[in-house]
Design a protein around this motif. Structure first.
Motif, mmCIF file in Angstrom:
data_model
loop_
_atom_site.group_PDB
_atom_site.id
_atom_site.type_symbol
_atom_site.label_atom_id
_atom_site.label_comp_id
_atom_site.label_asym_id
_atom_site.label_seq_id
_atom_site.Cartn_x
_atom_site.Cartn_y
_atom_site.Cartn_z
ATOM 1 N N VAL C 28 60.486 22.518 44.571
ATOM 2 C CA VAL C 28 61.811 22.994 44.963
ATOM 3 C C VAL C 28 61.705 23.887 46.184
ATOM 4 O O VAL C 28 62.496 23.791 47.129
ATOM 5 N N SER C 29 60.685 24.743 46.188
ATOM 6 C CA SER C 29 60.507 25.646 47.331
ATOM 7 C C SER C 29 60.306 24.846 48.614
ATOM 8 O O SER C 29 60.923 25.133 49.650
ATOM 9 N N GLY C 30 59.465 23.818 48.535
ATOM 10 C CA GLY C 30 59.241 22.979 49.712
ATOM 11 C C GLY C 30 60.507 22.289 50.150
ATOM 12 O O GLY C 30 60.855 22.294 51.332
ATOM 13 N N LEU C 117 56.247 27.449 62.074
ATOM 14 C CA LEU C 117 56.930 28.387 62.972
ATOM 15 C C LEU C 117 57.551 29.534 62.184
ATOM 16 O O LEU C 117 58.343 29.294 61.279
ATOM 17 N N PRO C 118 57.203 30.772 62.506
ATOM 18 C CA PRO C 118 57.889 31.891 61.846
ATOM 19 C C PRO C 118 59.229 32.166 62.518
ATOM 20 O O PRO C 118 59.271 32.668 63.631
ATOM 21 N N ALA C 125 57.715 28.307 56.721
ATOM 22 C CA ALA C 125 57.649 27.447 55.537
ATOM 23 C C ALA C 125 56.249 27.454 54.932
ATOM 24 O O ALA C 125 56.085 27.576 53.721
ATOM 25 N N VAL C 126 55.212 27.340 55.760
ATOM 26 C CA VAL C 126 53.836 27.366 55.272
ATOM 27 C C VAL C 126 53.087 28.403 56.103
ATOM 28 O O VAL C 126 53.324 28.531 57.294
ATOM 29 N N ASP C 127 52.184 29.108 55.461
ATOM 30 C CA ASP C 127 51.420 30.118 56.182
ATOM 31 C C ASP C 127 49.978 29.647 56.301
ATOM 32 O O ASP C 127 49.104 30.097 55.577
ATOM 33 N N ASN C 193 51.867 33.917 62.044
ATOM 34 C CA ASN C 193 52.442 35.180 61.564
ATOM 35 C C ASN C 193 51.635 36.367 62.060
ATOM 36 O O ASN C 193 52.189 37.408 62.433
ATOM 37 N N ALA C 194 50.298 36.200 62.080
ATOM 38 C CA ALA C 194 49.452 37.287 62.580
ATOM 39 C C ALA C 194 49.712 37.515 64.059
ATOM 40 O O ALA C 194 49.709 38.659 64.532
#
Lengths: 166, 103, 391
Positions: C28-30, C117-118, C125-127, C193-194
């Motif tokens: 669901v999160s995806g 992409l942040p 969506a994915v880190d 993100n970093a």
């Protein structure tokens, strides 16, 4: 053996088989790209993110493109009615079957393989980078030289012969 | 069958397919594709052993694959350049028509 | 209060995911992330098409579309309907399967690139640890789709367009990646993100974005030019030069398949602009220290729309390059500049604080720029162009 792995393995194998058996060369190259993407997905399954992405970047982004360009440049893309296999192909396929049988037998019966899955190793990109710059710095430099040599060599080989020369 | 054996079997299968194609297809480019498949089968073995074997947190298997990918790219570039030069010279990319060493 | 507003979408997603049993939660999160990405960027696509046509119209002294809706701003609706109900035409000689698959293979990697992409604080969506590598791997896969489209159509224009496009994309991918290498060297991470977090904080009121350093400034422009070429935008739109190649590799596509190419091209432009924002323009960080109360995603989209405006502006004002100019520019100017820029970034890193590093790095970037420019223009007769108007 998770179902995800089985599906990916099937896709990879089918694409590889298609790459080796299809009649049209461009289709073969495209099937090869699919097989490499499948392998990259398997690498991701095995926790090797960095290698998986590098695989897609190099194989799909560069090698597959090189191959389709070579197919167009050598006019191999035009289907002819000749046989697609070389004479004596039965021996080649036979050898391949023997190789698979031997390796498969060895894999299934080897006592030395670890039976239960080990802890998934956590390797960050930072760690890979550090290792590349410390422990593996000599291979890195050698690969750099090799790539430069290959770059120059490929250009020199594929250059059109000058007029007057054979 | 353990996951490691699954990976090894898949790699053996890929290797066999690549080998069969490389030695029995007529076109030189397909021979090259077969060689690439064989290289990739070896890479899969490295990753599988790195993941499931006794590794002690090292990056050895990954490193081997990273270098193998770089070498494979170089090999593809030079191999295809050779095939193109061959085609210019003999007007064919079929391996069994390339018999003489003399130009 | 402001904190909640900033995180409202994140907490909404958490709440929605919490409604499902544990087993379904990752799925669901995806699905929610994918739906959000497609919805938001799809809407942005619709707005951009009309924005672009109106903007180009302004630049060329004509009104642009002005019939549907207020000021013509609903033009995208009839355009979309038209694309959907048009006849889907496949040439008889075409390789049907590859012809069908090409637009799909083109769109999927572009959409995948958005996953890393942040777009706001805690909003990617994915880190991935190797996020930027993922982005470039996805971007590189589109080249094969371009080839598939051009080759399967069995049309000379398509094939030529595809070969041009691939040559251009491969040539400009190198400066694109080398320009982002500077940022990776500075941050010491491939995680997007970093990279955004490394640009947080302010000197007095000015932000600590990488674009405000000499190497970052040069890097941003190299990246932006290469991005323009990667997304086949004018002045680098040779693959689809109307006057030469009909429409390039998608000449033989019609109906919704053509629309898919169109969408994928715009989505690629947004994605690469988003990456430029993340790498050089501070991601979702506010531009001035007293504006931090505005939610982070607002800043991301404000920057994205400004970059899109820049794309449109360039398209409206710069003439198209010739093929040899395009290649010369990539290999003789962009590539050396990108390599020199990496040296400049390294010097910047090891010189520590103080104003001397500003001086040295600026010289390191500007000096080669001037010298390269002069060397490349030496044998060319560049003079003021005289325009002849029809009077």
């Amino acid at each position: 053996m998770s179902p995800v792995f089985i599906i990916l393995a099937l896709v990879t194998f089918m694409a590889a088989a298609a790459a080796m058996t299809l009649r049209h060369l461009v289709h073969c190259a495209l099937a090869m790209a699919v097989s490499f993407v499948g392998l990259a997905a398997i690498y991701l399954q095995l926790n090797a993110q960095f290698v998986g992405f590098a695989q897609v970047l190099v194989y799909v982004g560069a090698v597959a493109i090189l191959i389709v360009f070579a197919i167009l440049l050598t006019r191999s893309g035009e289907v002819s009615n000749d046989s697609i296999v070389a004479p004596g192909w039965v021996w080649g396929v036979g050898m391949a079957v023997v190789i698979f049988a031997v390796i498969g037998w060895a894999v299934l019966n080897s006592p030395g393989l670890p039976v239960e899955a080990a802890e998934a190793p956590e390797v960050t990109v930072r760690q890979i980078g550090n290792d590349l710059m410390t422990r593996y710095v000599v291979p890195l430099e050698v690969v750099g030289c090799l790539l430069t040599a290959a770059l120059i060599g490929a250009v020199v080989i594929a250059l059109r012969d000058r007029e007057g020369e054979p | 069958m353990t996951p490691l054996q699954g990976c090894l079997l898949l790699s053996a299968l890929l290797f066999a397919v690549g080998f069969a194609g490389a030695v029995s297809r007529r076109n030189a480019i397909l021979a090259l594709i077969g060689i690439e498949l064989m290289l990739n089968a070896a890479n899969l073995n490295f990753i599988a052993f790195w993941r499931y074997g006794e590794h002690g947190g090292g990056t050895g298997g990954l490193m081997f694959v990273v270098f193998a990918i770089a070498v494979a790219a170089a090999e593809a570039a030079v191999g295809l350049a050779l095939i193109i030069a061959l085609y210019r010279h003999l007007k064919t990319a079929n391996l069994d028509e390339v018999k003489g060493l003399k130009g | 209060m402001l904190e909640t507003l900033d995180q409202i979408f994140v907490s909404m997603k958490h709440w929605a995911v919490g409604l499902f049993p544990d087993m379904l939660q990752p799925l669901v999160s995806g699905a929610l992330s994918v739906a959000a990405i497609i919805g938001v960027f799809g809407a942005l696509f619709a707005v951009t098409t009309i924005f672009e046509r109106k903007g180009l119209g302004r630049i060329q002294n004509r009104p642009g579309p002005n019939r549907v809706g207020p000021g013509g701003f609903l033009q995208f609706l009839p355009d979309g309907i038209k694309a959907l109900i048009k006849e889907d035409f496949v040439p008889q000689a075409a390789d049907k399967v590859v012809h069908f698959l090409a637009p799909v293979v083109f769109l999927i990697p572009v959409l995948l690139a958005y996953a890393v992409l942040p777009v706001g604080r805690n909003m990617s969506a994915v880190d991935f640890d190797a996020g930027i590598l993922f982005f470039f791997a996805a971007g590189a896969s589109t080249e094969l789709a371009v080839f598939m489209a051009g080759w399967s159509s069995r049309n000379k224009y398509s094939l030529l367009g595809a070969l041009r496009a691939i040559a251009q994309m491969i040539s400009y991918e190198i400066p694109l990646i080398l320009a982002s290498v500077t940022v990776i060297m500075m941050v010491g991470s491939l995680n997007l993100n970093a990279i955004v977090q490394a640009q947080e904080g302010y000197h007095w009121v000015l932000p600590r974005w990488f674009v405000l350093t000499p190497w970052g400034f040069a890097g941003f422009f190299l990246f932006f030019i290469a991005a323009m070429a990667e997304s086949n935008r004018s002045p680098f739109d040779l693959p689809e030069a109307e006057s030469e190649l009909v429409a390039g590799y998608f000449t033989e596509y019609s109906g919704f398949k053509f629309a898919l190419f169109f969408i994928a091209e715009y989505f690629g432009m947004f994605a690469v602009s988003g990456l430029a924002i993340t790498l050089f323009l501070g991601g979702w960080n506010a531009p001035l220290s007293f504006l931090t109360w505005v939610p982070s995603y607002v800043w991301f989209f404000v920057k994205l729309i400004s970059l899109i405006f820049l794309f449109i502006w360039v398209r409206g004002t710069v003439p198209r390059l010739r093929m040899d100019q395009l290649m010369n520019f990539a290999w003789k100017f962009m590539l050396p500049m990108a390599l020199i820029n990496i040296v400049a970034a390294a010097v910047w890193h090891y010189m520590g604080g103080g104003w001397t590093r500003w001086l040295v790095c600026t010289l390191l970037v500007v000096g080669p720029y001037v010298m390269l420019g002069q060397a490349l223009l030496e044998h060319k007769q560049v003079s003021r162009r005289t325009y002849r108007f029809a009077d």
